[in-house]
Design a protein around this motif. Sequence first.
Motif, PDB file in Angstrom:
ATOM      1  N   MET A 132      55.342  37.114  48.786  1.00  0.00           N
ATOM      2  CA  MET A 132      55.364  36.217  49.949  1.00  0.00           C
ATOM      3  C   MET A 132      54.459  36.740  51.066  1.00  0.00           C
ATOM      4  N   MET A 133      54.445  38.058  51.263  1.00  0.00           N
ATOM      5  CA  MET A 133      53.579  38.641  52.295  1.00  0.00           C
ATOM      6  C   MET A 133      52.108  38.467  51.942  1.00  0.00           C
ATOM      7  N   ILE A 134      51.759  38.669  50.680  1.00  0.00           N
ATOM      8  CA  ILE A 134      50.374  38.487  50.245  1.00  0.00           C
ATOM      9  C   ILE A 134      49.952  37.029  50.435  1.00  0.00           C
ATOM     10  N   ILE A 135      50.828  36.110  50.020  1.00  0.00           N
ATOM     11  CA  ILE A 135      50.540  34.686  50.202  1.00  0.00           C
ATOM     12  C   ILE A 135      50.349  34.379  51.682  1.00  0.00           C
ATOM     13  N   PHE A 136      51.223  34.917  52.516  1.00  0.00           N
ATOM     14  CA  PHE A 136      51.128  34.675  53.957  1.00  0.00           C
ATOM     15  C   PHE A 136      49.833  35.251  54.532  1.00  0.00           C
ATOM     16  N   LEU A 137      49.435  36.435  54.073  1.00  0.00           N
ATOM     17  CA  LEU A 137      48.195  37.046  54.562  1.00  0.00           C
ATOM     18  C   LEU A 137      46.969  36.206  54.222  1.00  0.00           C
ATOM     19  N   PHE A 138      47.034  35.486  53.106  1.00  0.00           N
ATOM     20  CA  PHE A 138      45.910  34.647  52.686  1.00  0.00           C
ATOM     21  C   PHE A 138      46.105  33.182  53.076  1.00  0.00           C
ATOM     22  N   ARG A 139      46.971  32.926  54.062  1.00  0.00           N
ATOM     23  CA  ARG A 139      47.290  31.553  54.459  1.00  0.00           C
ATOM     24  C   ARG A 139      46.068  30.767  54.928  1.00  0.00           C
ATOM     25  N   LYS A 140      45.062  31.447  55.472  1.00  0.00           N
ATOM     26  CA  LYS A 140      43.854  30.739  55.938  1.00  0.00           C
ATOM     27  C   LYS A 140      43.081  30.155  54.753  1.00  0.00           C
ATOM     28  N   GLU A 143      45.722  26.609  51.613  1.00  0.00           N
ATOM     29  CA  GLU A 143      46.244  25.515  52.430  1.00  0.00           C
ATOM     30  C   GLU A 143      47.728  25.256  52.149  1.00  0.00           C
ATOM     31  N   SER A 144      48.142  25.505  50.922  1.00  0.00           N
ATOM     32  CA  SER A 144      49.528  25.245  50.520  1.00  0.00           C
ATOM     33  C   SER A 144      50.348  26.530  50.468  1.00  0.00           C
ATOM     34  N   TYR A 145      50.079  27.460  51.378  1.00  0.00           N
ATOM     35  CA  TYR A 145      50.760  28.763  51.328  1.00  0.00           C
ATOM     36  C   TYR A 145      52.273  28.645  51.479  1.00  0.00           C
ATOM     37  N   ILE A 146      52.768  27.707  52.271  1.00  0.00           N
ATOM     38  CA  ILE A 146      54.221  27.544  52.415  1.00  0.00           C
ATOM     39  C   ILE A 146      54.827  27.104  51.081  1.00  0.00           C
ATOM     40  N   TYR A 147      54.145  26.212  50.394  1.00  0.00           N
ATOM     41  CA  TYR A 147      54.603  25.765  49.072  1.00  0.00           C
ATOM     42  C   TYR A 147      54.773  26.949  48.128  1.00  0.00           C
ATOM     43  N   TRP A 148      53.801  27.861  48.115  1.00  0.00           N
ATOM     44  CA  TRP A 148      53.864  28.997  47.198  1.00  0.00           C
ATOM     45  C   TRP A 148      54.935  29.997  47.616  1.00  0.00           C
ATOM     46  N   ILE A 149      55.166  30.155  48.900  1.00  0.00           N
ATOM     47  CA  ILE A 149      56.267  31.012  49.363  1.00  0.00           C
ATOM     48  C   ILE A 149      57.597  30.412  48.919  1.00  0.00           C
ATOM     49  N   GLU A 150      57.718  29.099  49.016  1.00  0.00           N
ATOM     50  CA  GLU A 150      58.942  28.427  48.565  1.00  0.00           C
ATOM     51  C   GLU A 150      59.154  28.638  47.064  1.00  0.00           C
ATOM     52  N   GLN A 151      58.070  28.558  46.298  1.00  0.00           N
ATOM     53  CA  GLN A 151      58.184  28.751  44.847  1.00  0.00           C
ATOM     54  C   GLN A 151      58.648  30.173  44.520  1.00  0.00           C
TER      55      GLN A 151
END
Length: 167
Positions: A132-140, A143-151
């Motif tokens: 989740m942290m890696i996904i959040f760091l690459f949020r820029k 575009e669907s970073y919240i979706y992947w954190i949810e998954q």
Amino acid sequence: KTQQEIGILTTFFLMYVFVWVVYNLLIFTRFGLLGSVSESHLKLKKLNPKYGIIFTLFSWLYAIPAMIIAETGLMFFAGGFICLVGVAADYKQGLDKIWHGRFAIFAVLLSQISINFDFHNYFISLISILLMMIIFLFRKKLESYIYWIEQVSWLAVGVVLYINKIV
């Protein structure tokens, strides 16, 4: 646990998986990859205002089985917050704008705390938090970073419930 109890828990677990996977596949097929699972509420409501309830039902139909399977206070409240996410579905307006995201964050935090303190699955929690942290760091770039954190969050809860309550 008795065979009957394991059968009931397995049924709830299959519901947890089935509802999440089928809903996400149907939404992906209809709308493509969205910014978050919650965005599906707005897309469905745009098709027909009556379809707005589908996201709420989806939220309840995967959260409540997880609450029942887990049998812990922390996971109960995590699931409860997911139910509230479903209730506060119009996250771009009114009070829902204030509460929707908070409910979702509380749900993820409580589920991770439960994975650690109730189930003692530190490795699964560590991996999911790192992802989740890696996904959040690459949020820029994602575009669907919240979706992947949810998954990731859903998968972590599912794996923990399966390991600790089904197997």
